[in-house]
Write an enzyme that holds these catalytic residues in place. Sequence first.
Site, PDB file in Angstrom:
ATOM      1  N   ALA A  11     -13.126 123.449  18.488  1.00 16.74           N
ATOM      2  CA  ALA A  11     -12.019 123.694  19.417  1.00 16.74           C
ATOM      3  C   ALA A  11     -11.760 125.193  19.552  1.00 16.74           C
ATOM      4  O   ALA A  11     -11.613 125.708  20.671  1.00 16.74           O
ATOM      5  CB  ALA A  11     -10.770 122.966  18.927  1.00 16.74           C
ATOM      6  N   CYS A  42     -21.390 117.814  12.678  1.00 14.28           N
ATOM      7  CA  CYS A  42     -22.019 116.505  12.869  1.00 14.28           C
ATOM      8  C   CYS A  42     -23.450 116.479  12.322  1.00 14.28           C
ATOM      9  O   CYS A  42     -23.992 115.406  12.030  1.00 14.28           O
ATOM     10  CB  CYS A  42     -22.042 116.155  14.360  1.00 14.28           C
ATOM     11  N   VAL A  79      -4.432 132.073   8.134  1.00 12.62           N
ATOM     12  CA  VAL A  79      -3.090 132.221   8.714  1.00 12.62           C
ATOM     13  C   VAL A  79      -2.131 131.388   7.868  1.00 12.62           C
ATOM     14  O   VAL A  79      -2.311 130.173   7.716  1.00 12.62           O
ATOM     15  CB  VAL A  79      -3.093 131.780  10.195  1.00 12.62           C
ATOM     16  N   ASN A 303     -14.115 119.989  21.544  1.00 12.80           N
ATOM     17  CA  ASN A 303     -14.653 121.008  22.449  1.00 12.80           C
ATOM     18  C   ASN A 303     -13.906 121.033  23.778  1.00 12.80           C
ATOM     19  O   ASN A 303     -13.574 122.081  24.300  1.00 12.80           O
ATOM     20  CB  ASN A 303     -16.140 120.732  22.703  1.00 12.80           C
ATOM     21  N   TYR A 425     -34.185 100.577  36.113  1.00 10.76           N
ATOM     22  CA  TYR A 425     -35.013  99.559  35.451  1.00 10.76           C
ATOM     23  C   TYR A 425     -36.487  99.921  35.510  1.00 10.76           C
ATOM     24  O   TYR A 425     -37.013 100.275  36.575  1.00 10.76           O
ATOM     25  CB  TYR A 425     -34.817  98.175  36.102  1.00 10.76           C
TER      26      TYR A 425
HETATM   27  P1  FAD Z   1     -12.825 121.884  12.443  1.00  9.96           P
HETATM   28  O1  FAD Z   1     -14.262 121.734  12.695  1.00  9.96           O
HETATM   29  O2  FAD Z   1     -12.233 121.187  11.269  1.00  9.96           O
HETATM   30  O3  FAD Z   1     -12.495 123.430  12.312  1.00  9.96           O
HETATM   31  C1  FAD Z   1     -11.237 123.889  11.914  1.00  9.96           C
HETATM   32  C2  FAD Z   1     -11.393 125.263  11.291  1.00  9.96           C
HETATM   33  O4  FAD Z   1     -10.092 125.769  11.063  1.00  9.96           O
HETATM   34  C3  FAD Z   1     -12.085 125.277   9.934  1.00  9.96           C
HETATM   35  O5  FAD Z   1     -13.194 126.141   9.954  1.00  9.96           O
HETATM   36  C4  FAD Z   1     -11.026 125.779   8.966  1.00  9.96           C
HETATM   37  O6  FAD Z   1     -11.563 126.654   7.979  1.00  9.96           O
HETATM   38  C5  FAD Z   1     -10.104 126.546   9.891  1.00  9.96           C
HETATM   39  N1  FAD Z   1      -8.719 126.649   9.402  1.00  9.96           N
HETATM   40  C6  FAD Z   1      -7.896 125.637   9.042  1.00  9.96           C
HETATM   41  N2  FAD Z   1      -6.697 126.112   8.674  1.00  9.96           N
HETATM   42  C7  FAD Z   1      -6.756 127.449   8.807  1.00  9.96           C
HETATM   43  C8  FAD Z   1      -5.824 128.506   8.583  1.00  9.96           C
HETATM   44  N3  FAD Z   1      -4.579 128.263   8.175  1.00  9.96           N
HETATM   45  N4  FAD Z   1      -6.223 129.775   8.809  1.00  9.96           N
HETATM   46  C9  FAD Z   1      -7.488 130.038   9.247  1.00  9.96           C
HETATM   47  N5  FAD Z   1      -8.403 129.091   9.469  1.00  9.96           N
HETATM   48  C10 FAD Z   1      -8.044 127.801   9.263  1.00  9.96           C
HETATM   49  N6  FAD Z   1     -17.946 114.037  15.724  1.00  9.96           N
HETATM   50  C11 FAD Z   1     -18.639 113.408  16.698  1.00  9.96           C
HETATM   51  O7  FAD Z   1     -18.155 113.335  17.833  1.00  9.96           O
HETATM   52  N7  FAD Z   1     -19.881 112.867  16.454  1.00  9.96           N
HETATM   53  C12 FAD Z   1     -20.462 112.928  15.231  1.00  9.96           C
HETATM   54  O8  FAD Z   1     -21.585 112.455  15.045  1.00  9.96           O
HETATM   55  C13 FAD Z   1     -19.758 113.568  14.184  1.00  9.96           C
HETATM   56  N8  FAD Z   1     -20.292 113.636  12.950  1.00  9.96           N
HETATM   57  C14 FAD Z   1     -19.601 114.285  11.974  1.00  9.96           C
HETATM   58  C15 FAD Z   1     -20.178 114.356  10.711  1.00  9.96           C
HETATM   59  C16 FAD Z   1     -19.497 115.003   9.687  1.00  9.96           C
HETATM   60  C17 FAD Z   1     -20.113 115.054   8.327  1.00  9.96           C
HETATM   61  C18 FAD Z   1     -18.246 115.638   9.939  1.00  9.96           C
HETATM   62  C19 FAD Z   1     -17.512 116.357   8.848  1.00  9.96           C
HETATM   63  C20 FAD Z   1     -17.673 115.570  11.198  1.00  9.96           C
HETATM   64  C21 FAD Z   1     -18.343 114.906  12.225  1.00  9.96           C
HETATM   65  N9  FAD Z   1     -17.797 114.805  13.501  1.00  9.96           N
HETATM   66  C22 FAD Z   1     -18.474 114.134  14.490  1.00  9.96           C
HETATM   67  C23 FAD Z   1     -16.470 115.383  13.815  1.00  9.96           C
HETATM   68  C24 FAD Z   1     -16.589 116.775  14.442  1.00  9.96           C
HETATM   69  O9  FAD Z   1     -17.347 117.582  13.600  1.00  9.96           O
HETATM   70  C25 FAD Z   1     -15.181 117.328  14.629  1.00  9.96           C
HETATM   71  O10 FAD Z   1     -14.538 116.554  15.609  1.00  9.96           O
HETATM   72  C26 FAD Z   1     -15.141 118.793  15.040  1.00  9.96           C
HETATM   73  O11 FAD Z   1     -15.786 119.622  14.129  1.00  9.96           O
HETATM   74  C27 FAD Z   1     -13.678 119.243  15.127  1.00  9.96           C
HETATM   75  O12 FAD Z   1     -13.607 120.586  15.432  1.00  9.96           O
HETATM   76  P2  FAD Z   1     -12.238 121.382  15.244  1.00  9.96           P
HETATM   77  O13 FAD Z   1     -12.509 122.753  15.773  1.00  9.96           O
HETATM   78  O14 FAD Z   1     -11.096 120.640  15.797  1.00  9.96           O
HETATM   79  O15 FAD Z   1     -11.969 121.415  13.665  1.00  9.96           O
END
Ligand code: FAD
Length: 450
Positions: A11, A42, A79, A303, A425
């Site tokens: 995100a 993922c 943060v 995303n 198909y």
């Molecule tokens: P995140 O990826 O969690 O990123 C958040 C970031 O914020 C982290 O890097 C963290 O360090 C940072 N952060 C948090 N708090 C703070 C703070 N206070 N200060 C500074 N930084 C901070 N989704 C699918 O759709 N298909 C799949 O096949 C799939 N497989 C997956 C397999 C695994 C093993 C995992 C773990 C997830 C999978 N997902 C899958 C889910 C997908 O990876 C997540 O939906 C996606 O990564 C979410 O992105 P995000 O940016 O919201 O959060």
Amino acid sequence: MRIMIVGGVAAGMSAASRAQRFNPKADIVVMDRGEWISYGACGLPYVLGGDVDDFTSLVARTPEQMRARGIGVWLRHEVTGIDAGAGTLTVLDRDGGKTITEPYDRLLIATGVSPILPDWAVTDLNGVHVLKDIPDGQAIEASLKGAKRVCIVGGGYIGLELAENFRARGLNVVMLEKGPDIAGRILDTEYQQQIRAVVEANEVDVRCGTTVTGLTGKAGRVTGVQTGSGLVRADVVIVAVGVRPNTALAKAAGVRIGKTGAIAVNTRQETSVDGIYAAGDNTEATHRVTRRKVHIPLGLTANRMGRVAGVNMAGGNATFPGILGTGIFKVFDLGVARTGLTQADADALGLKAVSVDVRSTDHAGYYTDAKPVHVRLTAERGTGRLLGTQIVAHNHLSAKRVDVVAAFLQQRGTVQDLFDSDLSYAPPFSSVWDVLLVAADRLHREVRAG
Ligand code: FAD
């Protein structure tokens, strides 16, 4: 304009890229408390299984690449507070140990989720892991050296993906699941059972209805998992029992949290506090079938939310369309997918839903290597509005058919609309009447019988 982004994965980085494209003059800074940004979590199970060479292959953009585009990237910066009135952030530099105050005009909270750690999993023993990010993956990789037996606690999609990848390494795998079956919150019961059969056929020892109560260890290293029905010996334990949204920062800033427990936003990804946006796994969304708020943390959702937030923070006008909870995963040769509602979901919501099951093959039976594909299609009685589908395909790629139904759900289509669709198909790809068309035809009759 200064745009500050907390969290640099799906995100956060989508938002930064989008904001920068929309307003190249904006001062954009992404802060992450970790060392890795812009990677595909993922793919983690597949690095552990060997299909992907190494963890760095998961990185889409390096900090240097982002900086070269004019986006500031501060690694190991956490943060710790937001003063929404003053428009400032408190940031801890985890290397220098210094706390600084930084101003913002627009702020995005993209802090993701954290794995749930039950009390029994809070331990100093080595060899007990969650899998959320690259450092977790690296720690698991290190722990697996010399290990013979892994216990995975939790039979959701991450646990199942890991089971397959650990078996690929020749490890003995035990899967413990508290519920009556694996993939419990994903599919209806009949479909869960099909998955279990394949997982067991691949020599994963699946034990459902098993509650973990503790861990055993020796010389600082885990040796087993205590359960209500006895001790399960293990060299490595993976805890994969679910996630919870990281909302502490948002809450402390006075941002409204929704009933789902995730951050509440409007369609522009704006929170209840002026100038503060939220996106990704920590944020709830509107379900396009039920119009209810849901928290279904997935990659495309994160995303897309980030993209919308990025445009809006930079002065544009984008809206998030809502989600269907469309998901797909592979476990051994099976592809498992769902979109919209299961029959059980619809029943729980009090909807008048009806489902049909079709067992067919993924392509023409006479063409080589046809594999079973099972589809459950669900619609509203009377109106015929499509509500959802579940697919279990014995050639995993065939489960991607789920996307056809997702596209119809997005448009609030009916069973008749699906049946009328002009699908492709040829014998190597499908039967002339694809399994989805057969399901729509049968469901159309059921809906009218209603
Ligand atoms: P995140 O990826 O969690 O990123 C958040 C970031 O914020 C982290 O890097 C963290 O360090 C940072 N952060 C948090 N708090 C703070 C703070 N206070 N200060 C500074 N930084 C901070 N989704 C699918 O759709 N298909 C799949 O096949 C799939 N497989 C997956 C397999 C695994 C093993 C995992 C773990 C997830 C999978 N997902 C899958 C889910 C997908 O990876 C997540 O939906 C996606 O990564 C979410 O992105 P995000 O940016 O919201 O959060």
